[in-house]
Motif scaffolding. Sequence first.
Motif, PDB file in Angstrom:
ATOM      1  N   LYS A  19     -71.856 -87.878  54.646  1.00 51.79           N
ATOM      2  CA  LYS A  19     -72.208 -89.147  55.260  1.00 51.79           C
ATOM      3  C   LYS A  19     -71.049 -90.128  55.268  1.00 51.79           C
ATOM      4  O   LYS A  19     -71.201 -91.301  55.635  1.00 51.79           O
ATOM      5  CB  LYS A  19     -73.401 -89.772  54.531  1.00 51.79           C
ATOM      6  N   GLY A  20     -69.867 -89.689  54.791  1.00 52.76           N
ATOM      7  CA  GLY A  20     -68.703 -90.569  54.791  1.00 52.76           C
ATOM      8  C   GLY A  20     -68.783 -91.637  53.722  1.00 52.76           C
ATOM      9  O   GLY A  20     -68.220 -92.725  53.867  1.00 52.76           O
ATOM     10  N   LEU A  21     -69.485 -91.344  52.600  1.00 43.85           N
ATOM     11  CA  LEU A  21     -69.648 -92.297  51.505  1.00 43.85           C
ATOM     12  C   LEU A  21     -68.783 -91.894  50.320  1.00 43.85           C
ATOM     13  O   LEU A  21     -68.517 -90.710  50.093  1.00 43.85           O
ATOM     14  CB  LEU A  21     -71.114 -92.372  51.057  1.00 43.85           C
ATOM     15  N   SER A  61     -77.694 -95.520  53.087  1.00 41.69           N
ATOM     16  CA  SER A  61     -76.373 -96.124  53.276  1.00 41.69           C
ATOM     17  C   SER A  61     -75.667 -95.410  54.422  1.00 41.69           C
ATOM     18  O   SER A  61     -75.572 -94.180  54.434  1.00 41.69           O
ATOM     19  CB  SER A  61     -75.533 -96.018  51.986  1.00 41.69           C
ATOM     20  N   LYS A  62     -75.186 -96.171  55.381  1.00 40.62           N
ATOM     21  CA  LYS A  62     -74.468 -95.590  56.511  1.00 40.62           C
ATOM     22  C   LYS A  62     -72.961 -95.563  56.277  1.00 40.62           C
ATOM     23  O   LYS A  62     -72.260 -94.755  56.871  1.00 40.62           O
ATOM     24  CB  LYS A  62     -74.786 -96.381  57.777  1.00 40.62           C
ATOM     25  N   LYS A  63     -72.473 -96.487  55.448  1.00 39.79           N
ATOM     26  CA  LYS A  63     -71.045 -96.522  55.145  1.00 39.79           C
ATOM     27  C   LYS A  63     -70.862 -97.210  53.802  1.00 39.79           C
ATOM     28  O   LYS A  63     -71.803 -97.767  53.234  1.00 39.79           O
ATOM     29  CB  LYS A  63     -70.284 -97.276  56.232  1.00 39.79           C
ATOM     30  N   SER A  80     -69.871 -97.219  49.739  1.00 38.47           N
ATOM     31  CA  SER A  80     -69.739 -96.407  48.532  1.00 38.47           C
ATOM     32  C   SER A  80     -70.995 -96.485  47.686  1.00 38.47           C
ATOM     33  O   SER A  80     -71.852 -97.343  47.892  1.00 38.47           O
ATOM     34  CB  SER A  80     -68.530 -96.881  47.717  1.00 38.47           C
TER      35      SER A  80
END
Length: 763
Positions: free
Chosen positions: A627-629, A665-667, A669
């Motif tokens: 998810k790019g987290l 969460s889309k972006k 941490s």
Amino acid sequence: MSPVLSVRTKILIAIVAAVVVLSGVMYVISSGVLLASYQKLEREAVIKDLDRATDGLKGFVHANIMGKMYDWAEWDDPYFYVQTFDTDRNVTFEEEILPVTALYNLNINVLLFTNLAGRGITIRYADLENEQPGPDAEAEEVKRIIVSYPSIINHPDINEGSEGYILTPKGILAVASRPLTQTNGDGPTSGSLTFARYLDAGVINEIADTTHLALEVYRYDEQQLPDDVLEAKQKLTGDTKYYTKPLTPTTIVGYTLYNDIDGKPVMIIKITDPRPVYAQGQLSFLTFLIISGLAILVFGFLIVFLLERLVISRFVQLTSDVSKINDVHDLSIRVDGGIKDEVGRLADKINQMLLWLSASQKKEAAALEEVKHGKERAEELVQVRTKELRQEKDKLQESNVLMDTMVGNLPVGIVLAEAPSGKILVANTTAQKILGADLDPKKDGTIFSNFAAFKREDGSPYPDEERPFSLAVSQCRLVAKNDIMIDRADGSRRLLSVVAAPISSSNGKVTSVVDVIEDITEEKVMERSRDEFFAVASHELRTPLTAIRGNANMILDMYGKTIKDKDMAEMLKDINMSSERLISIVNDFLEVSRLEQGRFEIHAQDIDVTTTIDKVTRDMKGLADEKGLKLEYKAPEKQLPKVHADPARVEQVLVNLVGNAAKFSKKGSIHIEAEEEKGAVVIRVTDSGTGITEHNQALLFHKFQQAGEQMLARDITQGTGLGLYISKLIMSAMGGTIGLEKSEIGKGSTFFFTLPLASKKEA
């Protein structure tokens, strides 16, 4: 010759006339000001109630009709049904999804699909009262009327619907419509879906109960309107939005118009209100008149008294004294000169002969005057105090009647018993129904401890010293029990929830106890049935689902690379993924069932929680990367002490919190922190997700409630809403806690859970 009036009589007549004139002027002025202001307040109150009635009608459409449409309007099946109706009509959808019985479940009279051309293609019309299909002729007429409203069937914005009321030959119809979109909300729309419900007597009564108003509704085009409603209809024209009219000295009615979806009058709303404001105005006006009248009388009395004291009595006294001296020829008689004015100077000339008598006369006059004033003051004080006592008595009687009414109408049983004997002092009707016994305090032998046989749920006797009444008396505290079983006189057995509250005297001794009794028999049966159903159904589902997943995996492993049809390969993957998700859901159900029924074990031991956190961080890193987290654990500078917990369960709870953080969460941490606080280790998971509103925060940690903001959206997270609930049960079993520490919309949330230290755990 007409009699000559005395000076005293003339002055008294003048003062009485002045008092009468002044009272009349005050009456006219006060009636024009006070009553007019109260009538204005009364009209404003009626207008507010009319607005509440209007809002109630709007709220009914929005909550009971529009609120039921979202799942239907955002659904692939009806979307493609309308889109392909003319080319490939889906008869199966009509038979399985659109039977007329669906309208009974939705509690609506009309369900109508229209296409983009504005043509009504399918309508379902139901008679809810008799639970049978309505006449076809009525259905076609309703369809024709609905389709004639462009604002109902045309929706330029796929996210906006329309709602309101329209007129039909049968009655007023509450209508709500939304554009048809796919399940994921994508457009363009293929048509519109309309739900409608007749505004019958039951609906009107429901709205009246909700708004606490005496509400009546009339069709605007009705020919035979009552005289008062017809009068109001004629008044409600132009800029006149409200019309009010006193009906009786105790009631007032108000009227207003309600427009249909296109802004044309559709109905006349009528409410009937009591007139407490007008009654208060009448009382205030009467009180003002009484006080003003008393003030004027006192003022007149004071004027008369002063004139009598300063002028008239002196002339009369002087005349009498002079006449007496002239009659008896006693020069030793003296007259009272008083103030040294003209009368006083005249009296002084006479008092030269009457000095010895004047002194005694003055003392006697002063004593008599003092007695007179004392008597009048005493009578006035007695009247005032008598009035105050009468008012206090009336208020006390009203309060007693109100209290008896409130207690008698409560939905729970109320019993007031004397302590420690248990003699019943007060018992409401609900308590007697629940206990199945006559609790009349006037009858001998109605002792609280003997009215029913107390037992536990397993049928064993309930010890006297453990009953709520006994504990409240002995411990002088509030006691609540929900495991009390009684055998009633009619042979039935009921499970009760009892809350006992002690009432103490000034010296701290318990003199009586209030017992609040509630019958929870049905509630308990429903709870057990529900839990048993979930457990059995989940267990029975897991076996076939496991077979489906195994066979799907086997087909993919053996033939996945050889299948050339991409759609076939995609369907196999969907079967595999769906079976895995269903097995996960079933496992969650079984887990909840075991946790709620206490059929699970906690293998607690002294562990280093840092090891578990590191493992979860490694295991969940792949999910975060997808998810790019950024997922990281910030270890504290000081080594954490060991905790007493089940490592597998700790890992389960932490994985659930981290999974929720990644899910919403889309972006940004996800941070994991751990530190020692107040004899426990606190573990926090902070994300940069969507956040949770205060309203939805109250729904967390309950069954089937998810941690995201859009809790009511269809399939928004691919979850069951059981994760936080299971985590709460696990933490409770391990002696820890779990909760939401903070959340801010658009910035993220922080969840935490606590674990007891190993050194604090008892052996």
